[in-house]
Design an enzyme around this catalytic site. Structure first.
Site, PDB file in Angstrom:
ATOM      1  CE  LYS A 180     106.677  52.498  50.955  1.00  0.00           C
ATOM      2  NZ  LYS A 180     107.890  53.181  50.459  1.00  0.00           N
ATOM      3  NE  ARG A 219     100.986  56.091  54.539  1.00  0.00           N
ATOM      4  CZ  ARG A 219     102.027  56.661  53.968  1.00  0.00           C
ATOM      5  NH1 ARG A 219     103.224  56.196  54.153  1.00  0.00           N
ATOM      6  NH2 ARG A 219     101.867  57.711  53.185  1.00  0.00           N
ATOM      7  CB  SER A 255      94.105  66.265  96.259  1.00  0.00           C
ATOM      8  OG  SER A 255      94.136  66.696  94.930  1.00  0.00           O
ATOM      9  CE1 TYR A 270      90.452  64.264  92.867  1.00  0.00           C
ATOM     10  CE2 TYR A 270      89.832  62.678  94.560  1.00  0.00           C
ATOM     11  CZ  TYR A 270      90.354  63.915  94.200  1.00  0.00           C
ATOM     12  OH  TYR A 270      90.778  64.783  95.161  1.00  0.00           O
TER      13      TYR A 270
HETATM   14  P1  ADP Z   1     107.256  56.732  49.704  1.00  0.00           P
HETATM   15  O1  ADP Z   1     107.561  55.832  50.825  1.00  0.00           O
HETATM   16  O2  ADP Z   1     108.064  57.976  49.697  1.00  0.00           O
HETATM   17  O3  ADP Z   1     105.790  56.990  49.550  1.00  0.00           O
HETATM   18  P2  ADP Z   1     107.080  54.718  47.667  1.00  0.00           P
HETATM   19  O4  ADP Z   1     107.978  53.570  47.795  1.00  0.00           O
HETATM   20  O5  ADP Z   1     105.677  54.527  48.111  1.00  0.00           O
HETATM   21  O6  ADP Z   1     107.742  55.985  48.376  1.00  0.00           O
HETATM   22  O7  ADP Z   1     107.115  55.153  46.153  1.00  0.00           O
HETATM   23  C1  ADP Z   1     106.568  56.354  45.723  1.00  0.00           C
HETATM   24  C2  ADP Z   1     105.675  56.139  44.542  1.00  0.00           C
HETATM   25  O8  ADP Z   1     106.348  55.451  43.511  1.00  0.00           O
HETATM   26  C3  ADP Z   1     104.479  55.277  44.812  1.00  0.00           C
HETATM   27  O9  ADP Z   1     103.441  56.003  45.352  1.00  0.00           O
HETATM   28  C4  ADP Z   1     104.109  54.800  43.432  1.00  0.00           C
HETATM   29  O10 ADP Z   1     103.315  55.772  42.800  1.00  0.00           O
HETATM   30  C5  ADP Z   1     105.428  54.703  42.767  1.00  0.00           C
HETATM   31  N1  ADP Z   1     105.837  53.296  42.701  1.00  0.00           N
HETATM   32  C6  ADP Z   1     106.540  52.594  43.598  1.00  0.00           C
HETATM   33  N2  ADP Z   1     106.677  51.322  43.196  1.00  0.00           N
HETATM   34  C7  ADP Z   1     106.038  51.203  42.016  1.00  0.00           C
HETATM   35  C8  ADP Z   1     105.816  50.141  41.105  1.00  0.00           C
HETATM   36  N3  ADP Z   1     106.272  48.935  41.332  1.00  0.00           N
HETATM   37  N4  ADP Z   1     105.113  50.416  40.000  1.00  0.00           N
HETATM   38  C9  ADP Z   1     104.650  51.648  39.771  1.00  0.00           C
HETATM   39  N5  ADP Z   1     104.827  52.686  40.577  1.00  0.00           N
HETATM   40  C10 ADP Z   1     105.518  52.477  41.708  1.00  0.00           C
HETATM   41 MG    MG Z   2     104.385  55.674  49.277  1.00  0.00          MG
END
Ligand code: ADP
Ligand code: MG
Ligand code: MG
Length: 903
Positions: free
Chosen positions: A23, A342, A794, A881
């Protein structure tokens, strides 16, 4: 001072996954690309690893976090904990490999009783302020303070209070709650925390932040995460990174929202955005199913500018990563922010289509395309499928009643039959009959009935059981080990336990199985055959009419350009051979002659031969078999043309061919003129304590040379006949179960003598080879000596695995599941080649065989020859093969190409 543990998003990039987690690395990458990402920083996995080991921050980390937080505050023009204009952040977990939903995230961190009021005033939006606060208190309570449901029956305490509040307010959706409702709810949340944990909700943002960071570190070792890691082979010492990021808000009102999507369709691969969103929502609302999300198209109507911007970014991401992305976004007052991206998971269908499309779009090379498709995914393109709409309806109607082990992917629907012989009969009466064979388990004499069925469902057995094996060989749909079944053969009914209900399915009733998902459905569901087959076999589709087929063909063409291994097939009939060629087989690596002994009246002649008391009697019976065997070989040679065909001489113990039931014995007695007593006597004399290690393989050929002589005669005469038709056939005779140089020498001399006699009599020129199946550890050790008389090896890795491990494959049921569970074996060695043991013996066999005969041909014909990881191993040890069942030929082609690209 420690090392560097904290990185601003500006400092990282997508290659830094090990340090920043997936992430964090991708947030950094997007930041670098100029995509709008809320600013923030990542605390590295190294900090987590230190914390896991020492229970404390590494030296210097606290200061580093403060520094980066200050930078973030400057950047945002707000301060964490400022009572008048607070900076809010999210604290997000993120390991190297994606572990969806396994670890924790806290949103809206930094709010407290004071700052929530100023947020309300400043934004003139108290509903938004209190909505954010109640989310924060609940998440913090859950993740950091551990207020989670303690039993399965218990509900999440915060959800329960939320539901209660909605009831009181008389609303059904959480976004209908007023600011007052939400404020009141926050109070109840805090009371609940106090009641359960005896503490006040922390008001100090610095304490909140530290608590959340530590909780994310700890979530690396929570039970869910540990189990997930084990299941997915993720090492426990990777650790998770922690992302601290400025919040953006999708919950400020009707011009805000949040959503998730894929840059292309992950099910079909279509180059079209695919996803869902919710207006006036935050975080995981979309996936949590609080309200029903809307398809992304609808965003075009709601917020056209934001939609256009999202479409622009979708394209940028897709092209930049040169792969389908799975992304998360939030819109705050029409302004779009990207929160995650991702590489997305996809079906085999989508994998191939996306890879081919991306080559056409100039984004990747054909080699890239070949490298990135999971070989097993090709199965998806070859299996019949349920009509997706009908399947969904069936689920809605509660007709999905059981699950089992997935053994043959695809979809099958048919009338239940409990006996293979009945299936065979019904199919003979009505070739259009759709039948589903449901049994405790299946056995070799069920073959014909199995061929007549669309699929098999068994109560017992695992992925290596007979039913599963045949399913792979025949390309049938199959579920095994379906424990919910209770089969009453006598009353011809199957009872399926489903929860506290028992469904009665009578013979003749419709049942449907999805072998890809391992699901059993009551009733009929429409299936569609794979388009690839419709083109190649049914010929009901023209190549140019099927896009899937064209992609399949082009894609595998690229694989063929890369691979070095040849791909052969294990096939016993002209039909199977034809199928395998259509799938790209370049020869037959294993033709099992004993399967030919079962068809039609042949079994009678076979039994006559076995029951004869002397050589003359045996020869008389073999004379009857000869024309039938020859005819089989003619058929196969005609289909295979100039491609090499390896035919294994008789292998199984004779006992397998004898009549066993009273009725069978009686009918054999009537036909053959032997008394029931005599047959039973002969039966008894052939019984072996351990037939797998008994009188079989070349031991049969040495003690009953007339059997092998007849087979060599039939093979070579068939080859001569087809040769006369102008086809340059290439027969290869394979002696099974050789363990000593002498065995090879004797059987080779016999084969050559007979073959040369036949060739002389036929008056044609014919090249042939004699070689052996290597399936005993001793054969690997003395391979140099065996090679003196063998032109090819084989590796028969089914038996080689059995004999190396000293395990009979038919008897693994009792302990294999537990062995796998307890990690005694990492994988079932009958499914994936044991490289360390069996593989090392193969290496020895290769080396020693080549020492004697440098041009010896080397292959594998065990089932491992169609298992991608094993195929790659075969490439590395220098085989020429691999040979596998027809339906696995495309998979082997792809795996062989990947083996080259991975070098
Ligand atoms: P996971 O790994 O379970 O997907 P995330 O860290 O992606 O968890 O967080 C889940 C959700 O929280 C994200 O999809 C987003 O919608 C929300 N989120 C996370 N960080 C922020 C942020 N800085 N501002 C707004 N929403 C956020
Ligand atoms: Mg997420
Ligand atoms: Mg999540």
């Amino acid at each position: 001072m420690g090392g560097k543990y904290v990185y601003d998003f500006e400092e990282g990039n997508k290659e830094m996954k090990n340090l920043l987690g997936g992430k964090g690395a991708n947030l950094a990458e997007m930041t670098g690309m100029g995509i709008p990402v809320p600013p923030g920083f990542t605390i590295s996995t190294e900090a987590c690893i230190y914390y896991s080991a020492n229970g404390d921050y590494p030296p210097g980390l606290a200061d580093e976090i403060d520094e980066h937080l200050e930078g973030l505050e400057k950047n945002m023009g707000k301060k964490l904990g400022d009572p008048d204009d607070p900076l809010l952040v999210s604290v997000r977990s993120g390991a190297r490999a994606s572990m969806p939903g396994m670890m924790d995230t806290v949103l809206n961190l930094g709010l407290n009783d004071k700052s929530v009021e100023s947020l309300a005033a400043k934004t003139d939006n108290p509903r938004f302020a209190y909505d954010s606060y109640r989310r924060f208190v609940a998440m913090y309570g859950d993740v950091v303070l551990g207020l989670k449901p303690e039993t399965k029956e218990e509900r999440d305490p915060f959800d329960e209070l939320l539901e209660g509040k909605k009831d009181e307010a008389g609303v059904s959706q959480d976004n209908e709650l007023s600011a007052e409702d939400l404020e009141n709810l926050v109070g109840r949340f805090k009371d609940e925390i106090n009641k359960r944990k005896g503490i006040d909700f922390p008001q100090d943002p610095a304490e909140q932040l530290k608590g959340a960071i530590v909780a994310v570190f700890n979530s690396w070792d929570n039970e869910r995460a540990v189990t997930y890691r084990k299941m997915n082979n993720i090492p426990s010492d990777w650790g998770t990174a922690v992302n601290v990021q400025a919040m953006v808000f999708g919950n400020t009102g009707e011009t805000s929202g949040t959503g998730v999507g894929f840059t292309r369709n992950p099910a079909t691969g279509e180059n079209q955005v695919f996803g869902e969103f919710l207006m006036n929502a935050q975080g995981e609302d979309v996936v949590a199913g609080i309200r029903t999300p809307l398809p992304l198209d609808k965003l075009r109507d709601e917020l056209p500018e934001s939609y256009d911007e999202l479409m622009r970014i979708r394209k940028v991401l897709d092209e930049h990563y040169r792969d389908m992305q799975d992304f998360e976004f939030t819109i705050q007052e029409k302004k779009l922010w990207m929160l995650q991206t991702r590489n997305g998971k996809r079906t085999g269908f989508a994998a191939v289509k996306i890879a081919v499309d991306m080559v056409d779009e100039g984004l990747i090379t054909p080699e890239d395309a070949v490298a990135r498709v999971e070989p097993e995914g090709l199965n998806d393109l070859l299996r019949p499928v349920f009509d997706p709409v009908e399947k969904m309806d069936a689920q809605k109607q509660g007709r999905m009643v059981a699950t089992g082990t997935k053994a043959g992917p695809g979809a099958a629907t048919g009338k239940v039959v409990l006996f293979a012989s009945d299936a065979h009969k019904l199919k003979a009466q009505d070739p259009d009959a759709q039948l589903l064979l449901v049994r405790h388990e299946t056995s070799p004499e069920d073959i014909k009935g199995m061929a007549a069925a669309e699929g098999f469902l068994t109560q017992f057995g695992g992925a290596t059981s007979h039913a599963a094996l045949v399913a792979r060989q025949m390309g049938k749909v199959c579920i095994v080990g379906c424990a919910a079944l209770d089969i009453d053969y006598e009353n011809r009914v199957v009872r399926i336990r489903s929860g506290d209900k028992v469904h009665e399915v009578k013979e003749g009733d419709w049942l449907s199985i999805d072998g890809t998902a391992g699901e059993v459905y009551l009733g009929q569901i429409k299936t569609l055959p794979s388009e690839v087959e419709q083109v190649l076999f049914q010929k009901t589709l023209k190549p140019e009419e099927s896009e899937v087929y064209q992609e399949f063909e082009r894609f595998l063409g690229w694989a063929d350009n890369v691979r070095k291994l040849n791909i052969r097939t294990n096939a016993d009939t002209p039909g199977q051979s034809e199928q395998a060629i259509a799938f790209g087989a370049e020869g037959i690596g294993l033709c099992r002659t004993e399967h030919m002994f079962f068809g039609g009246d042949r079994i009678l002649a076979v039994r006559e031969m076995i029951l004869a008391d002397d050589e003359a009697g045996r020869r008389a019976a073999l004379d009857k078999l000869f024309p039938m065997q020859k005819e089989d070989f003619v058929g196969i040679f005609r289909v295979m043309g100039e491609r090499p065909v390896t035919i294994r001489l008789l292998d199984p113990p004779l006992h397998e061919f004898l009549p066993h039931t009273e009725q069978e014995i009686l009918s054999v007695s009537n036909e053959g003129g032997m008394s029931v007593g005599e047959i039973e006597e002969r039966n008894r004399s052939l019984v072996e304590a351990n037939p797998m290690l008994g009188h079989r393989g070349c031991r049969l050929g040495i003690t009953y040379p007339e059997i092998y002589e007849m087979q060599v005669h039939a093979i070579i005469e068939a080859a001569c006949e087809v040769k006369k038709e102008g086809v340059d056939v290439k027969p290869e005779m394979m002696i099974p179960l050789v363990g000593s140089a002498r065995e090879m020498q004797v059987t080779r001399e016999m084969s050559v003598r007979v073959a040369d006699e036949v060739i002389a009599a036929q008056g044609v020129e014919l090249d042939y080879m004699v070689g052996t199946m290597i399936e005993l550890p001793r054969a690997c050790v003395v391979a140099d000596r065996i090679a003196e008389n063998a032109e090819f090896f084989s590796f028969g890795t089914n038996d080689l695995t059995q004999t190396t491990f000293g395990i009979s494959r038919d008897d693994v049921k009792g302990f294999m599941p537990e062995y796998l569970e307890k990690d005694i074996y990492e994988v079932d060695p009958f499914q994936r080649l044991d490289q360390e043991g069996v593989g090392d013996l193969m290496r020895m066999g290769v080396e020693r065989g080549r020492k004697t005969r440098p041009d010896i041909k080397l292959g594998i014909c065990g089932e491992h020859g169609g298992e991608p990881i094993s195929v790659k191993f075969c490439h590395r040890i220098g085989l020429n093969y691999v040979s596998c069942s027809p339906f696995r030929v495309p998979i082997a082609r792809l795996a062989a190409a990947q083996a080259v690209l991975e070098e």
